[in-house]
Design a protein around this motif. Sequence first.
Motif, mmCIF file in Angstrom:
data_model
loop_
_atom_site.group_PDB
_atom_site.id
_atom_site.type_symbol
_atom_site.label_atom_id
_atom_site.label_comp_id
_atom_site.label_asym_id
_atom_site.label_seq_id
_atom_site.Cartn_x
_atom_site.Cartn_y
_atom_site.Cartn_z
ATOM 1 N N ASN A 181 -8.865 9.307 82.755
ATOM 2 C CA ASN A 181 -9.770 8.799 81.767
ATOM 3 C C ASN A 181 -10.902 9.399 81.384
ATOM 4 O OD1 ASN A 181 -7.833 6.278 81.306
ATOM 5 N ND2 ASN A 181 -8.241 6.076 83.466
ATOM 6 N N TYR A 182 -11.484 9.488 80.312
ATOM 7 C CA TYR A 182 -12.664 9.972 79.770
ATOM 8 C C TYR A 182 -13.729 8.911 79.593
ATOM 9 C CZ TYR A 182 -16.085 12.696 77.489
ATOM 10 O OH TYR A 182 -17.555 13.204 77.141
ATOM 11 N N LEU A 240 -13.232 20.635 78.579
ATOM 12 C CA LEU A 240 -12.372 20.119 79.699
ATOM 13 C C LEU A 240 -10.950 20.643 79.537
ATOM 14 C CD1 LEU A 240 -13.848 16.422 80.012
ATOM 15 C CD2 LEU A 240 -14.095 18.386 81.715
ATOM 16 N N ASP A 241 -10.425 20.584 78.242
ATOM 17 C CA ASP A 241 -9.200 21.084 77.793
ATOM 18 C C ASP A 241 -8.935 22.652 78.089
ATOM 19 O OD1 ASP A 241 -8.192 18.544 77.235
ATOM 20 O OD2 ASP A 241 -8.453 18.765 75.230
ATOM 21 N N LYS A 263 -14.688 17.189 75.673
ATOM 22 C CA LYS A 263 -13.319 16.945 75.950
ATOM 23 C C LYS A 263 -12.625 18.538 75.445
ATOM 24 C CE LYS A 263 -13.048 12.315 74.832
ATOM 25 N NZ LYS A 263 -12.552 11.270 74.139
ATOM 26 N N SER A 264 -13.205 19.218 74.608
ATOM 27 C CA SER A 264 -12.674 20.605 74.245
ATOM 28 C C SER A 264 -12.738 21.315 75.272
ATOM 29 C CB SER A 264 -13.366 21.026 73.047
ATOM 30 O OG SER A 264 -12.742 20.426 71.924
ATOM 31 N N ASN A 274 -19.349 14.117 72.804
ATOM 32 C CA ASN A 274 -18.006 13.897 73.662
ATOM 33 C C ASN A 274 -16.869 14.799 73.126
ATOM 34 O OD1 ASN A 274 -18.512 11.742 75.215
ATOM 35 N ND2 ASN A 274 -18.573 10.338 73.683
ATOM 36 N N SER A 275 -16.627 15.072 71.745
ATOM 37 C CA SER A 275 -15.568 15.800 71.428
ATOM 38 C C SER A 275 -15.749 17.208 71.902
ATOM 39 C CB SER A 275 -15.385 16.008 69.600
ATOM 40 O OG SER A 275 -16.630 16.292 69.256
ATOM 41 N N SER A 288 -17.648 7.664 78.755
ATOM 42 C CA SER A 288 -19.012 8.154 78.608
ATOM 43 C C SER A 288 -19.997 6.998 78.437
ATOM 44 C CB SER A 288 -18.845 8.702 77.202
ATOM 45 O OG SER A 288 -20.118 9.226 76.675
#
Length: 179
Positions: free
Chosen positions: A111-112, A102-103, A99-100, A95-96, A114
């Motif tokens: 919202n994210y 996506l950023d 998210k990186s 997940n991290s 999972s």
Amino acid sequence: MKIALDVDGVLADVIISWINYNNSIRPKIDKYQITNWEFWKEFKIDPFDFYSELSSCWKNWISIPATEENLSSLTKSLSNIGQVDIVTAREHSTNSFVKSWLDHHDVSYDNYVSVIDGPMKADLNYDVFIDDSPLNAEKFLENNKKVFLYSQPWNQHIHNNQIQRVSNLTEVIEKIKFH
């Protein structure tokens, strides 16, 4: 309107990263040879190995290509239509990295979310699902959800007039706006 937007195969072309890894340890595979969801069976790849390798690809998230250019502007346009949540099925340890990614691509979302297993997405409260999984698409239909199937080689065998096939996010935006 609540929109569930998938990551792998819709925003991130992670299969390209997996293919690069696979081709360094096994006989070469081309993306267009992956013509069904459980393709590893055809290539005699253990499913545990495949999913483990796919998760490992996310550790090097910077090398994962986007499926389309302009994801930032496309997801902003989608956000102008409704609430856009990233809804993804994955091993939580990735997940991290996602998210990186996506950023890094400036993807707009509210919202994210999972889940462990793709078909579980269908039980979530969304009006529209944008996904590339044929298994998820069928489950969304069973739950009377609107489905946009993002075209990939592994979902070309799906022919259901209740599923709207799209080649890119621009098509999704146009279809949602005008229907």
